[in-house]
Scaffold this motif. Sequence first.
Motif, PDB file in Angstrom:
ATOM      1  N   GLN A  61      -4.659  19.141  -4.461  1.00  0.00           N
ATOM      2  CA  GLN A  61      -5.460  18.160  -3.864  1.00  0.00           C
ATOM      3  C   GLN A  61      -6.909  18.662  -3.951  1.00  0.00           C
ATOM      4  O   GLN A  61      -7.792  17.942  -4.027  1.00  0.00           O
ATOM      5  CB  GLN A  61      -4.955  17.919  -2.600  1.00  0.00           C
ATOM      6  CG  GLN A  61      -3.895  16.916  -2.322  1.00  0.00           C
ATOM      7  CD  GLN A  61      -3.356  16.617  -0.940  1.00  0.00           C
ATOM      8  OE1 GLN A  61      -3.764  17.289  -0.016  1.00  0.00           O
ATOM      9  NE2 GLN A  61      -3.013  15.324  -0.824  1.00  0.00           N
ATOM     10  N   SER A 118      -9.655   9.411  -4.768  1.00  0.00           N
ATOM     11  CA  SER A 118      -9.860   8.830  -3.651  1.00  0.00           C
ATOM     12  C   SER A 118      -9.473   7.203  -3.534  1.00  0.00           C
ATOM     13  O   SER A 118      -9.062   6.786  -2.348  1.00  0.00           O
ATOM     14  CB  SER A 118     -11.195   9.016  -2.900  1.00  0.00           C
ATOM     15  OG  SER A 118     -12.010   8.118  -3.709  1.00  0.00           O
ATOM     16  N   GLU A 142      -3.165   5.832  -5.711  1.00  0.00           N
ATOM     17  CA  GLU A 142      -2.065   5.985  -4.742  1.00  0.00           C
ATOM     18  C   GLU A 142      -1.167   6.935  -5.650  1.00  0.00           C
ATOM     19  O   GLU A 142      -1.280   7.161  -6.801  1.00  0.00           O
ATOM     20  CB  GLU A 142      -1.418   4.662  -4.389  1.00  0.00           C
ATOM     21  CG  GLU A 142      -2.572   3.715  -3.886  1.00  0.00           C
ATOM     22  CD  GLU A 142      -1.954   2.532  -3.577  1.00  0.00           C
ATOM     23  OE1 GLU A 142      -1.078   2.183  -4.359  1.00  0.00           O
ATOM     24  OE2 GLU A 142      -2.129   1.619  -2.400  1.00  0.00           O
ATOM     25  N   THR A 143      -0.296   7.475  -4.690  1.00  0.00           N
ATOM     26  CA  THR A 143       0.996   8.395  -5.353  1.00  0.00           C
ATOM     27  C   THR A 143       1.845   7.562  -6.217  1.00  0.00           C
ATOM     28  O   THR A 143       2.317   8.265  -7.008  1.00  0.00           O
ATOM     29  CB  THR A 143       1.508   9.221  -4.221  1.00  0.00           C
ATOM     30  OG1 THR A 143       2.157   8.295  -3.289  1.00  0.00           O
ATOM     31  CG2 THR A 143       0.757   9.939  -3.580  1.00  0.00           C
ATOM     32  N   ASP A 147      -3.535  12.026   0.860  1.00  0.00           N
ATOM     33  CA  ASP A 147      -3.109  11.882   2.064  1.00  0.00           C
ATOM     34  C   ASP A 147      -2.453  13.403   2.375  1.00  0.00           C
ATOM     35  O   ASP A 147      -2.250  13.887   1.447  1.00  0.00           O
ATOM     36  CB  ASP A 147      -2.156  10.427   2.374  1.00  0.00           C
ATOM     37  CG  ASP A 147      -2.994   9.478   2.673  1.00  0.00           C
ATOM     38  OD1 ASP A 147      -4.227   9.435   2.979  1.00  0.00           O
ATOM     39  OD2 ASP A 147      -2.249   8.407   2.632  1.00  0.00           O
ATOM     40  N   ASP A 148      -1.929  13.421   3.751  1.00  0.00           N
ATOM     41  CA  ASP A 148      -1.172  14.803   3.979  1.00  0.00           C
ATOM     42  C   ASP A 148       0.250  14.756   3.650  1.00  0.00           C
ATOM     43  O   ASP A 148       1.117  14.879   4.349  1.00  0.00           O
ATOM     44  CB  ASP A 148      -1.201  14.756   5.594  1.00  0.00           C
ATOM     45  CG  ASP A 148      -0.922  16.078   5.731  1.00  0.00           C
ATOM     46  OD1 ASP A 148      -0.857  17.119   5.102  1.00  0.00           O
ATOM     47  OD2 ASP A 148      -0.123  16.294   7.049  1.00  0.00           O
ATOM     48  N   TRP A 149       0.421  14.581   2.281  1.00  0.00           N
ATOM     49  CA  TRP A 149       2.031  14.814   2.055  1.00  0.00           C
ATOM     50  C   TRP A 149       2.206  16.178   1.533  1.00  0.00           C
ATOM     51  O   TRP A 149       3.357  16.286   1.572  1.00  0.00           O
ATOM     52  CB  TRP A 149       2.391  13.589   0.523  1.00  0.00           C
ATOM     53  CG  TRP A 149       1.129  13.943  -0.532  1.00  0.00           C
ATOM     54  CD1 TRP A 149       0.161  13.280  -0.759  1.00  0.00           C
ATOM     55  CD2 TRP A 149       1.265  14.903  -1.689  1.00  0.00           C
ATOM     56  NE1 TRP A 149      -0.690  13.467  -1.849  1.00  0.00           N
ATOM     57  CE2 TRP A 149       0.146  14.692  -2.457  1.00  0.00           C
ATOM     58  CE3 TRP A 149       2.269  15.743  -2.091  1.00  0.00           C
ATOM     59  CZ2 TRP A 149      -0.156  15.355  -3.689  1.00  0.00           C
ATOM     60  CZ3 TRP A 149       2.065  16.389  -3.069  1.00  0.00           C
ATOM     61  CH2 TRP A 149       1.004  16.272  -3.963  1.00  0.00           C
ATOM     62  N   ASP A 160       0.927  -1.305   0.021  1.00  0.00           N
ATOM     63  CA  ASP A 160      -0.079   0.026   0.081  1.00  0.00           C
ATOM     64  C   ASP A 160       0.968   1.189  -0.246  1.00  0.00           C
ATOM     65  O   ASP A 160       2.153   1.243   0.594  1.00  0.00           O
ATOM     66  CB  ASP A 160      -0.967  -0.014   1.298  1.00  0.00           C
ATOM     67  CG  ASP A 160      -1.992  -0.873   0.961  1.00  0.00           C
ATOM     68  OD1 ASP A 160      -2.540  -1.228  -0.041  1.00  0.00           O
ATOM     69  OD2 ASP A 160      -2.510  -1.400   2.125  1.00  0.00           O
ATOM     70  N   ILE A 213       0.784   5.689  -0.136  1.00  0.00           N
ATOM     71  CA  ILE A 213      -0.005   6.822   0.215  1.00  0.00           C
ATOM     72  C   ILE A 213      -0.708   7.303  -0.799  1.00  0.00           C
ATOM     73  O   ILE A 213      -0.662   7.248  -2.059  1.00  0.00           O
ATOM     74  CB  ILE A 213       0.733   7.989   0.987  1.00  0.00           C
ATOM     75  CG1 ILE A 213       1.788   8.504  -0.262  1.00  0.00           C
ATOM     76  CG2 ILE A 213       1.870   7.716   1.895  1.00  0.00           C
ATOM     77  CD1 ILE A 213       2.376   9.921   0.022  1.00  0.00           C
ATOM     78  N   SER A 214      -2.129   7.872  -0.402  1.00  0.00           N
ATOM     79  CA  SER A 214      -3.055   8.124  -1.293  1.00  0.00           C
ATOM     80  C   SER A 214      -2.716   9.527  -1.796  1.00  0.00           C
ATOM     81  O   SER A 214      -2.155  10.439  -1.407  1.00  0.00           O
ATOM     82  CB  SER A 214      -4.488   8.045  -0.453  1.00  0.00           C
ATOM     83  OG  SER A 214      -5.143   9.039  -1.153  1.00  0.00           O
TER      84      SER A 214
END
Length: 178
Positions: free
Chosen positions: A143, A170, A173-174, A116-118, A110, A112-113
């Motif tokens: 975002q 949603s 992934e990155t 997400d808070d990147w 998995d 990060i989405s």
Amino acid sequence: LVEGFLQAYLGQQMNCLRRDGAVKTWWSKLKQYSPSTLRLPDPVEDAGVLREILCQYIFVVTAMHNHVGAVAEFYANPEFCASRWAPMQTCAGKDAALQVGSIAAFTGLDQISLLDDWPSKYEEWSAEPSAGLVRKQLALDFQSGLKRLDARIAERNRTREMPCYSFMPSVMETSVAK
């Protein structure tokens, strides 16, 4: 959405095309290995040309990896899916099973989405605090656009017999690995 992000980001990197050795090297290799019909300028000095090429590559790589990337679960069974079979064999040999097992182990993790808070990492990664804040805001704006896109796709899916989740932020992934 990607084009707007790249335009804003490249706008912050005023001299990246003239000063950044990595960008120059990448462009040189891209030109070297691309068909001459692309007529890429040498050297690249137009941020619009760079932005257009990057947009096309980001779209194609994202689309292809999103399409073929979620196969890790299939590789768990060497009788079902393998990179190669020897003639007259019913499943993959040890080498082939190990090969695809290794690929699946790393690409099946998995990531990060996209949502997400990147963006907050830009402050940490930037040597210059003001540049980090600008990059963070660019990422937050990106975002926001992704969330609007996600809502439009969700709305369309409500009326579809078979919902389509490709390019739905949603669930993406990155990483391009999955």
